[in-house]
Design an enzyme around this catalytic site. Structure first.
Site, PDB file in Angstrom:
ATOM      1  N   HIS A  64      30.824  29.337  53.465  1.00 19.97           N
ATOM      2  CA  HIS A  64      31.216  29.546  54.844  1.00 19.97           C
ATOM      3  C   HIS A  64      30.836  28.307  55.660  1.00 19.97           C
ATOM      4  O   HIS A  64      30.364  27.311  55.130  1.00 19.97           O
ATOM      5  CB  HIS A  64      30.564  30.813  55.384  1.00 19.97           C
ATOM      6  CG  HIS A  64      31.120  32.059  54.793  1.00 19.97           C
ATOM      7  ND1 HIS A  64      30.532  32.698  53.722  1.00 19.97           N
ATOM      8  CD2 HIS A  64      32.229  32.795  55.093  1.00 19.97           C
ATOM      9  CE1 HIS A  64      31.247  33.772  53.398  1.00 19.97           C
ATOM     10  NE2 HIS A  64      32.275  33.851  54.217  1.00 19.97           N
ATOM     11  N   PRO A  97      27.529  43.263  60.258  1.00 20.26           N
ATOM     12  CA  PRO A  97      26.821  42.038  60.651  1.00 20.26           C
ATOM     13  C   PRO A  97      27.821  40.948  61.021  1.00 20.26           C
ATOM     14  O   PRO A  97      28.896  40.843  60.430  1.00 20.26           O
ATOM     15  CB  PRO A  97      26.042  41.643  59.392  1.00 20.26           C
ATOM     16  CG  PRO A  97      26.191  42.787  58.437  1.00 20.26           C
ATOM     17  CD  PRO A  97      27.418  43.514  58.827  1.00 20.26           C
ATOM     18  N   ASN A 141      28.545  36.707  61.347  1.00 20.68           N
ATOM     19  CA  ASN A 141      28.441  35.696  60.299  1.00 20.68           C
ATOM     20  C   ASN A 141      26.981  35.432  59.915  1.00 20.68           C
ATOM     21  O   ASN A 141      26.167  35.111  60.782  1.00 20.68           O
ATOM     22  CB  ASN A 141      29.073  34.383  60.768  1.00 20.68           C
ATOM     23  CG  ASN A 141      30.557  34.507  61.009  1.00 20.68           C
ATOM     24  OD1 ASN A 141      30.988  35.301  61.841  1.00 20.68           O
ATOM     25  ND2 ASN A 141      31.344  33.716  60.305  1.00 20.68           N
ATOM     26  N   TYR A 151      40.610  41.053  53.411  1.00 12.58           N
ATOM     27  CA  TYR A 151      39.207  41.429  53.250  1.00 12.58           C
ATOM     28  C   TYR A 151      38.772  42.380  54.359  1.00 12.58           C
ATOM     29  O   TYR A 151      38.146  43.428  54.105  1.00 12.58           O
ATOM     30  CB  TYR A 151      38.355  40.160  53.266  1.00 12.58           C
ATOM     31  CG  TYR A 151      36.871  40.384  53.301  1.00 12.58           C
ATOM     32  CD1 TYR A 151      36.220  41.091  52.305  1.00 12.58           C
ATOM     33  CD2 TYR A 151      36.104  39.858  54.340  1.00 12.58           C
ATOM     34  CE1 TYR A 151      34.845  41.282  52.342  1.00 12.58           C
ATOM     35  CE2 TYR A 151      34.733  40.034  54.383  1.00 12.58           C
ATOM     36  CZ  TYR A 151      34.106  40.749  53.381  1.00 12.58           C
ATOM     37  OH  TYR A 151      32.751  40.941  53.426  1.00 12.58           O
ATOM     38  N   TRP A 167      37.329  20.647  58.891  1.00 15.28           N
ATOM     39  CA  TRP A 167      38.540  21.442  59.071  1.00 15.28           C
ATOM     40  C   TRP A 167      38.627  22.023  60.476  1.00 15.28           C
ATOM     41  O   TRP A 167      37.624  22.399  61.078  1.00 15.28           O
ATOM     42  CB  TRP A 167      38.553  22.600  58.084  1.00 15.28           C
ATOM     43  CG  TRP A 167      39.040  22.229  56.718  1.00 15.28           C
ATOM     44  CD1 TRP A 167      39.263  20.986  56.220  1.00 15.28           C
ATOM     45  CD2 TRP A 167      39.362  23.148  55.666  1.00 15.28           C
ATOM     46  NE1 TRP A 167      39.697  21.064  54.924  1.00 15.28           N
ATOM     47  CE2 TRP A 167      39.775  22.375  54.558  1.00 15.28           C
ATOM     48  CE3 TRP A 167      39.334  24.531  55.557  1.00 15.28           C
ATOM     49  CZ2 TRP A 167      40.154  22.963  53.351  1.00 15.28           C
ATOM     50  CZ3 TRP A 167      39.723  25.114  54.354  1.00 15.28           C
ATOM     51  CH2 TRP A 167      40.130  24.338  53.265  1.00 15.28           C
TER      52      TRP A 167
END
Length: 325
Positions: free
Chosen positions: A183, A167, A169, A140, A206
């Site tokens: 996200h 930008p 996150n 990406y 995670w």
């Protein structure tokens, strides 16, 4: 904002997505002559003929290209080829058709994922080419970075005026909360809310929690994009950030407090953390077009949580992207 937008015909690609809706809300307040935000059902930007038809139909003075296929670490691992090719084709077609149509202003929004995996913090725009992106983000990130190369090459050869913004996150109301595309902030909010509602005394998260991120409230990002479109005409890429780095371990405690989750946090270290640290130097945006983020992080987090509670069905719906192609 000045009166610049009053006589503009504006096209926002991806205008039905998370960031696109925020940009369109802000644009509507400026009352442009035309504001078009068509969906991918009307024009598939992966096809050059559809992109050409879109520009012919709208005849925009300004194009803000937000359309992208995106996702979290899980989506990046499961569909890297889709993320690479779709983003490359959309950006390539939009830039080229704007060049051919002699569109006066073009804003292409890239991604912080284009930065090398190990970049000195805070990230400066000059660091973009010092290494390869973090592996799970690379397809990406490289596809979006190719848009910058195309813009700069077209400027040199054809005099095309296009700018490139990155930008950090994004988060805020309107984000995607489905596990396959969310996200980190919406994923953690959903985990905590689900655990509170089910009466669970623990959640699993995670990674190791040691990675850090910088989060930019979506309405601040929208304001930065419009300021850049109005005031900036340069070739150099520009970061949009909030000057606030936070470790994921600290983030989950903030989310737990806001959502009322008081249980244990158990870490599953088998999935990757992604990029080790992420925080940008946003001084170029302030210098070139006067942008500074203004939303305090905890306030933005609270607004995001409250929006999720009030819009569960929309928030948890499955989508392949946060910003439609």
């Amino acid at each position: 904002m000045s009166g610049f937008w009053a006589d503009q015909r504006v096209l926002v690609t991806g205008g039905t997505g998370f960031l696109g809706q925020a940009v369109c809300r802000l644009l509507n307040q400026q009352e442009p002559t035309v504001l078009a935000a068509p969906s991918s059902a009307d024009y598939d930007l992966r096809r050059a003929d559809d992109t050409r038809r879109l520009l012919t139909d709208i005849q925009p003075d300004t194009v803000i290209h937000l359309a992208a296929r995106v996702g979290g670490i899980g989506a990046n691992q499961e569909r890297p080829a889709d993320l690479y090719l779709d983003n490359l084709l959309m950006g390539t077609n939009v830039i080229e058709q704007c060049r051919l149509a002699r569109t006066d202003r073009l804003v292409v929004v890239g991604t912080i994922c284009s930065y090398p995996k190990h970049t000195k913090v805070p990230f400066t725009e000059d660091s973009l080419w010092t290494g390869y992106p973090e592996e799970t983000n690379a397809p990406y990130g490289v596809a979006k970075l190719a848009n910058l190369v195309q813009l700069q090459a077209n400027r040199d050869q054809y005099g095309q005026h296009g700018i490139y913004l990155m930008p950090t996150n994004l988060y805020g109301p309107g984000d995607k909360f489905h596990p396959s595309v969310s996200h980190v902030i919406p994923a953690l909010i959903k985990k905590c809310v689900d655990a509170v509602e089910a009466g669970h005394d623990s959640i699993e998260v995670w990674g190791t929690g040691t990675a850090s991120r910088e989060f930019l409230y979506v309405d601040d990002a929208a304001r930065g994009i419009l300021l850049a479109a109005e005031h900036y005409r340069g070739a150099a890429p520009v970061n949009l950030g909030a000057n606030h780095e936070i470790a994921i371990k600290e983030l989950i405690h903030d989310v737990a407090e806001i959502t009322g989750f008081a249980g244990r946090i158990e870490w599953d270290a088998s999935p990757p953390d992604g990029q080790p640290r992420r925080c940008v130097d946003a001084s170029r945006a302030k210098e070139l077009f006067g942008f500074e983020a203004t939303t305090p992080f905890l306030e933005g987090l609270r607004r995001t949580y409250l929006w999720f509670l009030a819009n569960r069905q929309e928030a948890e719906s499955l989508g392949l992207s946060n910003t439609s192609p």
